[in-house]
Each structure stands twice: as structure tokens, then as C-alpha cells.
Design an enzyme around this catalytic site. Structure first.
Site, PDB file in Angstrom:
ATOM      1  N   GLU A 275       0.124  -9.902 -17.302  1.00  0.00           N
ATOM      2  CA  GLU A 275       0.182  -8.536 -16.634  1.00  0.00           C
ATOM      3  C   GLU A 275      -0.921  -7.792 -17.285  1.00  0.00           C
ATOM      4  OE1 GLU A 275       3.213  -7.361 -14.081  1.00  0.00           O
ATOM      5  OE2 GLU A 275       4.492  -7.960 -15.973  1.00  0.00           O
TER       6      GLU A 275
ATOM      7  N   LYS B  66       2.482  -2.734  -7.695  1.00  0.00           N
ATOM      8  CA  LYS B  66       4.312  -2.428  -8.360  1.00  0.00           C
ATOM      9  C   LYS B  66       5.475  -3.625  -7.498  1.00  0.00           C
ATOM     10  CE  LYS B  66       7.680  -0.655 -10.968  1.00  0.00           C
ATOM     11  NZ  LYS B  66       7.328  -1.321 -12.125  1.00  0.00           N
TER      12      LYS B  66
ATOM     13  N   GLU C 218       9.802 -14.252 -19.268  1.00  0.00           N
ATOM     14  CA  GLU C 218       9.039 -12.324 -19.721  1.00  0.00           C
ATOM     15  C   GLU C 218       7.920 -12.273 -20.226  1.00  0.00           C
ATOM     16  OE1 GLU C 218       9.291 -10.864 -17.490  1.00  0.00           O
ATOM     17  OE2 GLU C 218       9.147  -8.422 -18.415  1.00  0.00           O
TER      18      GLU C 218
ATOM     19  N   CYS D 231       1.370  -1.326  -0.010  1.00  0.00           N
ATOM     20  CA  CYS D 231       0.088  -0.590   0.233  1.00  0.00           C
ATOM     21  C   CYS D 231       1.121   1.136   0.185  1.00  0.00           C
ATOM     22  CB  CYS D 231      -0.945  -0.146   1.295  1.00  0.00           C
ATOM     23  SG  CYS D 231      -1.544  -1.847   1.659  1.00  0.00           S
TER      24      CYS D 231
ATOM     25  N   ARG E 205       1.646   1.405  -6.131  1.00  0.00           N
ATOM     26  CA  ARG E 205       1.643   0.267  -4.342  1.00  0.00           C
ATOM     27  C   ARG E 205       0.959  -0.474  -4.224  1.00  0.00           C
ATOM     28  NH1 ARG E 205       6.079   1.823  -1.782  1.00  0.00           N
ATOM     29  NH2 ARG E 205       5.627   0.492  -0.526  1.00  0.00           N
TER      30      ARG E 205
ATOM     31  N   HIS F  22       7.200 -32.560 -25.335  1.00  0.00           N
ATOM     32  CA  HIS F  22       6.658 -34.102 -24.394  1.00  0.00           C
ATOM     33  C   HIS F  22       5.171 -33.932 -23.389  1.00  0.00           C
ATOM     34  CE1 HIS F  22      11.033 -35.337 -24.624  1.00  0.00           C
ATOM     35  NE2 HIS F  22      11.788 -34.247 -24.635  1.00  0.00           N
TER      36      HIS F  22
ATOM     37  N   ASN G 281       1.045  -0.288   6.335  1.00  0.00           N
ATOM     38  CA  ASN G 281       1.994  -0.335   4.752  1.00  0.00           C
ATOM     39  C   ASN G 281       2.773  -1.545   5.368  1.00  0.00           C
ATOM     40  OD1 ASN G 281       2.420  -1.642   2.724  1.00  0.00           O
ATOM     41  ND2 ASN G 281       4.243  -0.108   2.500  1.00  0.00           N
ATOM     42  N   GLY G 282       1.821  -2.900   5.289  1.00  0.00           N
ATOM     43  CA  GLY G 282       2.457  -3.777   6.026  1.00  0.00           C
ATOM     44  C   GLY G 282       1.355  -4.731   6.313  1.00  0.00           C
TER      45      GLY G 282
ATOM     46  N   TRP H 283      -3.853  -2.067  -1.405  1.00  0.00           N
ATOM     47  CA  TRP H 283      -3.746  -3.023  -1.621  1.00  0.00           C
ATOM     48  C   TRP H 283      -3.884  -4.027  -0.831  1.00  0.00           C
ATOM     49  CZ3 TRP H 283      -0.265  -7.852  -2.204  1.00  0.00           C
ATOM     50  CH2 TRP H 283      -0.263  -8.640  -2.900  1.00  0.00           C
TER      51      TRP H 283
ATOM     52  N   LYS I 201       4.673 -10.277 -18.731  1.00  0.00           N
ATOM     53  CA  LYS I 201       3.916  -9.142 -19.437  1.00  0.00           C
ATOM     54  C   LYS I 201       2.447  -9.380 -20.335  1.00  0.00           C
ATOM     55  CE  LYS I 201       6.370  -6.776 -17.776  1.00  0.00           C
ATOM     56  NZ  LYS I 201       7.312  -7.269 -17.335  1.00  0.00           N
TER      57      LYS I 201
HETATM   58  C1  AGP Z   1       6.120  -7.500 -13.117  1.00  0.00           C
HETATM   59  O1  AGP Z   1       6.027  -6.611 -14.731  1.00  0.00           O
HETATM   60  C2  AGP Z   1       6.291  -7.123 -12.049  1.00  0.00           C
HETATM   61  N1  AGP Z   1       5.849  -6.003 -11.959  1.00  0.00           N
HETATM   62  C3  AGP Z   1       6.434  -8.823 -11.192  1.00  0.00           C
HETATM   63  O2  AGP Z   1       6.311  -9.391 -11.054  1.00  0.00           O
HETATM   64  C4  AGP Z   1       7.407  -7.717 -10.570  1.00  0.00           C
HETATM   65  O3  AGP Z   1       9.380  -8.035 -11.288  1.00  0.00           O
HETATM   66  C5  AGP Z   1       8.031  -8.444  -8.689  1.00  0.00           C
HETATM   67  O4  AGP Z   1       6.755  -8.066  -7.936  1.00  0.00           O
HETATM   68  C6  AGP Z   1       9.079  -8.582  -8.366  1.00  0.00           C
HETATM   69  O5  AGP Z   1       9.240  -6.838  -7.973  1.00  0.00           O
HETATM   70  P1  AGP Z   1      11.310  -6.119  -7.670  1.00  0.00           P
HETATM   71  O6  AGP Z   1      11.778  -6.710  -8.761  1.00  0.00           O
HETATM   72  O7  AGP Z   1      10.794  -5.147  -6.509  1.00  0.00           O
HETATM   73  O8  AGP Z   1      11.305  -6.893  -6.637  1.00  0.00           O
END
Ligand code: AGP
Length: 606
Positions: A487, A601, A480, A2, A27, A503, A102-103, A76, A484
Site C-alpha cells: 500500500e 480509506k 498485514e 467518494c 475517501r 513447496h 457517492n456510490g 475515487w 502495508k
Molecule cells: C488497509 O490498510 C486498507 N486501508 C484496506 O485494506 C482496509 O483494511 C479494507 O479496505 C477494509 O476496510 P474496513 O476495515 O473499513 O472494512
């Protein structure tokens, strides 16, 4: 995770809170709320499910003049659904205190039961509301002393900021495990989860450390840790305000994709001397001199994919056996910590709880930890024994792009640094180094083909499932690219070694299950072409991400090309194509590009 933002000073707090929250929205953006207080000890609390814009609309037209202290939160959800009742700030039963958090408070359930037995009634389901009522329960006429008591009772990770309607010029709180900074400019005082929300507002900030309890009042602050009064060093803000602005781009993600050429020039600067044709950097020299025999990379999400490519680089170029583990598995697996292994933690935010907690284990057991981190002053960068910043600048889009290319460039530099001290042939070292210098221009040229990428992305936007295929250096790129797509478009995709498909997973292939194969100039190009045929012969559609000089373009239903170079460096062009492919498909599907549903994020909770 958050976002928390607080202000106390002479200005009306609400507009400042809303601006700060809009910069922290990456966040988490399930809901948002503010609580402000005026000199007559009156609270105003505004809450809205959805993004900060909903909150802004909710508070529009409310007269909040004179409310010069306040706290704000963008959520979040971890405990409790996305409802107004669970939206922060949360209040004590007597309405005197409000808090944002936050936490995670791990023992919130026992505390909630204890408080309920004492007669407290809860309106929501969150652990944060427990903190509000616990503070009230422990209150003994002194905010700061009560806060100290509270931190001895709650367990878990937290950044907490309180306001007290009876002390309307005061912010106070505590930090353990979740980030929190203080920024002061004249009689304006700010608290935030991320210093970057203060870019253009203050010039310096203080990063609070675990165990810090603070109080800010009338332009001054007090920090105590383990009963010791502290004065913490101030850090300067170097980023300019436009880093947090969209500029001419429709989305931060597209802006950040376009920044990658410049970012890579920054990553190479001060580490790669293209004139002298050598790697020159004190941190790298120190690390290589340690004589590590093995590498273990720990990371999550996109950073894990960067680490997976880092493994390829370190094994092929530096002959260093390298293991890669997702942070979530590392912490709860059996760890074999030894002094001959370099433990590399990769994190854009430097706050990912799974990676941070894993690093603490390695540190506690005497392992040598090395951070590859983007955010200066972040927890992982501070706890690592050594490290390199990726210098990607502020990355606002939740879907990581420029941070990833900066991470893999850092791994390439690291592998060459180790390699040049081991038996990497000098001619191979030189050819890679010389080609690295061309990567930024190559990416900037590639960006001009975005319309072609958009065409193909829109053509395939209707399909619900995709395979992303690759081998060796190109398997992490497939991973990757697949992330993308998931997400951003909410479409399902799965990354797979192209050789492995036969396989079992080949059974999924039909006309409605297209595949994307990353098939550049690697020695495995021919094998990948066989994989293409396996898919095509079963009616599967195949999109090729291929070098412009590829002689077998006709085996694909569609293809997207990049300038041929080396297997070690083509990955940069390949991932940019896949970033744009996902971006354009998401756009065609009307998705929220910079704030995809359900995500945040950086995940600062385990
Ligand atoms: C990737 O697009 C995402 N935002 C997510 O997988 C991110 O890479 C992951 O949460 C790790 O975050 P960090 O690199 O800040 O540790």
C-alpha cells in the site's frame, strides 16, 4: 468510494466546502470539485484533477462572496477515467441543477441510453451525470417530488446531494447504501459522508437511513422515508478537533502508529479488569452465553488479517472452530448459515460494501451477526445484532494501523471471554491477561527504536520484491506487514507460511528477492530458523523480526527486535515494527504516505 460535503446558510460556502472536503479526502482523492450558488441564482463550478489542494489553488482569487449554498465532492473513480469532465459536481443540460454522488448507479447505462434517445447530450462517462440529467428529465416544478421519482428509477447504492440555482438556499438529496449525515448549528446546515468531517463545527448530527429523502432550507430540514415524514434522533460528536489535525507529526499514519499504546488502553478499559484479573463486559457475557459452537469471520484487507489472527486466538484459547472469509468471496460463495455459528464482521470504517452486503445476507437468513467496528454510527455497526467498538479513534491514514491493533486486541479479549467459560487452563488465562496489561508500554518503548527500523528499511528500499514469512499467530502478521508494504511503497510483496516456501515459491529467491520473517518466541521458532537457512542457502537475504533474547541472531542478514513475551502478545510488537518498516521505506521512496495512489480509506462500492 467518494466524499460528499454540502453547506447552506449565511456564510460563504466555498471555504467551508474546501475544509470539509480536505477532511473527507481519505475517501478518495483522484479529483475534486465544488458548485456554489448565490442569491442571484448564479452558479460557480470549480473542478480539478488531483487532490483538494489542486481545487483550492483553482478557486484561489475567484470572488465567491455571497455564494452561500454549495456542494463539494472528492472522487475515487469507479465509472469513467480521472478527468475534469468526470469530476463532480455534475450538471443538468439546462444548467439549473448540480449533483454530487457517492456510490454506484447500477442501471446507469440503460438510463443514459434512454436520455440520449430523448436528446440529452453527455459530456462525461459517469453514472452521476446520468442522475443529473435524469432529474432534469423528471423535473415537474418540485425538487422534493422529483427526487422521490428519481429514487424509484435509479438502482444501486447512492448518497446524492443536489442544488437548484432557482432555490439558492436549499440542499436536497437521497441516501441508499452509502453514508450521509446532516449537521445543523444555528442557521448553518451541513451534509457530509462522514460525521467526523464536522468535528469542531457542529456538536450534533443526524445519520440518514437507507430510503431517506431530505431537504434542508433556511436552517431547517425535512426527512421522508416511504412517504412518511420523520424526525431522526441526533447523535453527539465527542471527538475533539485535534483528532483531525496532524499535530507535530509529518503524517497521520505516523501519528496513528504512535497512538497505539493509548488506543489499546482504551480497548482494554471496560472489558478487562486487570486488578480482579477477569474479563468483565455485558456484551461479551451475552455473546458467550449464547452457546455458539463455531465462529465465521468475514472482512476485507487489514480487517481480514485481524480476523485471521482472531481465528488463531479463538481456536487455541477457546477451542472454537473458526473460519475466516474475505467479504468479496463470502457474498458470492455458497453460504451455510446456521444458528450455532457466530458471524463476526470486522471493519474499521463500518462502511465497506463487500462486508456490509455480506452481513445483510446473514441477517436475512437468521444468522447472528456481531460487529467489530471502529466508527460509531456506521452501517455495519448499526446492522449487526451485537458488537464491540474498537475505540481506536479517528483513523485518517489510508493505511490502517491503530485500527488493526485495536481489532486484534478485541479478538484476544473475545477469545479469553469464551475461553474462561470453556476449558482454558486458568494459569494460561492468567498469564495472557497479566501480559496484556504490559502491551501498551511495550509498544511505546518499541517506538523509540524507530531510527533503527528506518535504517533497515532504507537499506532495503531499492529491492522490488519481498516475501513476508510467518506461521501460526505470526502468519496474519506477515500478511498485514506485506499489505502495508504494498500500500505504502508500491513495491510487490507476498505473505507466505514460512514452512510452505519450499513447496515451489522458493524458486523466486535470489540475491535481489529479500525475505522478512516474523520469528518470535513461539514453539515454531526452530522450524522458522530452518526456513531462514533454506532461503540463505539459495543466496536470499533474510531480515528477522525477532525477540531481543533470541539466541540465533547471527542467522539473519539484518534483524529488528522486540521485548520477548508470549506468542499471543508478541504479535502486537511485531506488527508495529512492520508498520514502521513500511512507513520508513515509503518515506525514503518519496511516496504519499497518507493518500497512497489508487486507494481510498474505505471502499463503499462492491
Ligand atoms: C488497509 O490498510 C486498507 N486501508 C484496506 O485494506 C482496509 O483494511 C479494507 O479496505 C477494509 O476496510 P474496513 O476495515 O473499513 O472494512
Amino acid at each position: 468510494m467518494c466524499g460528499i460535503f454540502g453547506f447552506t446558510g449565511k456564510q460563504d460556502a466555498a471555504p467551508l466546502l474546501l475544509k470539509g472536503l480536505s477532511r473527507l479526502e481519505y475517501r478518495g482523492y483522484d479529483s475534486a470539485g465544488i458548485c456554489v450558488v448565490n442569491g442571484n441564482n448564479n452558479f460557480y463550478i470549480g473542478k480539478a484533477v488531483g487532490k483538494v489542494m489542486e481545487l483550492r489553488n483553482r478557486t484561489e482569487g475567484v470572488d465567491l462572496a455571497g455564494y452561500t449554498t454549495g456542494i463539494g465532492h472528492t472522487r475515487w473513480a469507479t465509472h469513467g477515467g480521472v478527468t475534469t469532465n468526470n469530476c463532480h459536481p455534475h450538471t443538468s443540460s439546462d444548467g439549473r441543477f448540480a449533483v454530487v454522488h457517492n456510490g454506484i448507479i447500477e442501471n446507469y447505462s440503460e438510463l443514459r441510453t434512454m436520455l440520449q434517445n430523448e436528446g440529452y447530450i453527455f459530456y462525461g462517462e459517469t453514472d452521476t451525470e446520468v442522475a443529473a440529467k435524469l432529474f432534469e428529465h423528471l423535473f415537474d416544478e418540485d425538487d422534493f417530488e422529483t427526487l422521490k421519482k428519481l429514487t424509484t428509477v435509479i438502482e444501486g447504492a447512492y448518497a446524492l446531494v443536489f442544488i437548484d440555482r432557482e432555490n439558492p438556499n436549499r440542499l436536497f438529496g437521497a441516501k441508499l447504501g452509502s453514508p450521509l449525515v446532516i449537521g445543523i448549528k444555528g442557521d448553518s446546515c451541513y451534509v457530509s459522508s462522514d460525521y467526523r468531517s464536522l468535528i469542531g463545527t457542529v456538536e450534533e448530527y443526524i445519520t440518514l437511513e437507507d430510503g431517506d429523502i431530505f431537504c434542508i432550507e433556511n436552517g431547517d430540514y425535512r426527512i421522508v422515508n416511504c412517504e412518511v415524514e420523520l424526525v431522526r434522533d441526533k447523535e453527539s460528536i465527542t471527538e475533539k478537533e485535534q483528532a483531525m489535525e496532524l499535530g507535530d507529526f509529518p503524517h497521520f499514519m505516523l501519528k496513528e502508529i504512535h497512538e497505539q499504546g493509548e488506543v489499546l488502553r482504551n480497548v482494554f478499559a471496560g472489558r478487562v479488569d486487570f486488578q480482579e484479573k477477569t474479563i468483565r463486559n455485558n456484551t461479551l457475557d451475552e455473546i458467550v452465553a449464547q452457546g455458539f459452537e463455531r465462529i465465521h469471520i468475514i472482512a476485507s484487507g487489514t480487517s481480514y488479517h485481524a480476523g485471521y489472527l482472531g481465528k488463531q486466538y479463538l481456536e487455541h484459547l477457546a477451542d472454537l472452530p473458526t473460519e475466516v472469509t474475505v467479504s468479496t468471496e463470502f457474498k458470492y460463495g455458497k453460504q451455510f448459515i446456521d444458528r450455532k455459528t457466530l458471524y463476526i464482521f470486522v471493519s474499521q470504517s463500518g462502511e465497506t460494501a463487500d462486508s456490509l452486503e455480506s452481513m445483510k445476507i446473514v441477517n436475512e437468513r437468521g444468522g447472528y451477526t456481531f460487529g467489530i467496528v471502529n466508527v460509531p454510527g456506521s452501517s455495519i455497526s448499526r446492522l449487526a445484532k451485537s458488537g464491540l467498538f474498537t475505540h481506536a479513534g479517528v483513523e485518517v491514514g489510508v493505511a490502517s494501523t491503530k485500527a488493526f491493533t485495536a481489532q486484534i486486541a478485541t479478538f484476544l479479549i473475545l477469545a479469553l471471554a469464551f475461553g474462561q467459560k470453556k476449558d482454558l487452563e486458568y494459569t494460561r488465562f492468567l498469564s495472557i491477561l497479566e501480559d496484556m496489561e504490559k502491551i501498551p508500554d511495550r509498544i511505546e518503548t518499541l517506538l523509540k527504536t524507530s531510527d533503527r527500523i528506518r535504517e533497515v528499511a532504507e537499506k532495503y528500499a531499492r529491492y522490488p520484491n519481498f516475501f513476508y514469512l510467518g506461521r501460526s499467530y505470526e502468519l496474519p502478521i506477515a500478511m498485514e506487514g506485506s499489505l502495508k508494504l504494498k500500500e505504502l511503497t508500491y513495491r510487490h510483496s507476498e505473505a507466505y507460511s514460512s514452512g510452505e516456501l519450499k513447496h515451489g515459491s522458493l524458486a523466486l529467491i535470489d540475491a535481489d528477492f529479500p525475505s522478512i520473517i516474523i520469528n518470535g518466541s513461539s514453539p515454531l521458532h526452530g522450524k522458522n530458523c530452518s526456513s531462514v537457512q533454506e532461503v540463505k542457502s539459495r543466496g536470499g537475504k533474510m531480515i528477522g523480526i525477532i525477540a531481543s533474547n533470541d539466541q540465533k541472531k547471527d542467522i539473519y542478514d539484518d534483524y529488528l527486535t522486540f521485548e520477548a513475551s508470549l506468542p499471543e502478545t508478541e504479535v502486537f510488537s511485531e506488527v508495529v515494527i512492520l508498520q514502521l518498516f513500511a512507513y520508513h521505506m515509503a518515506n525514503a521512496l518519496g511516496r504519499d504516505i497518507d493518500k497512497p495512489r489508487n486507494l481510498a480509506k474505505s471502499v463503499t462500492v462492491e
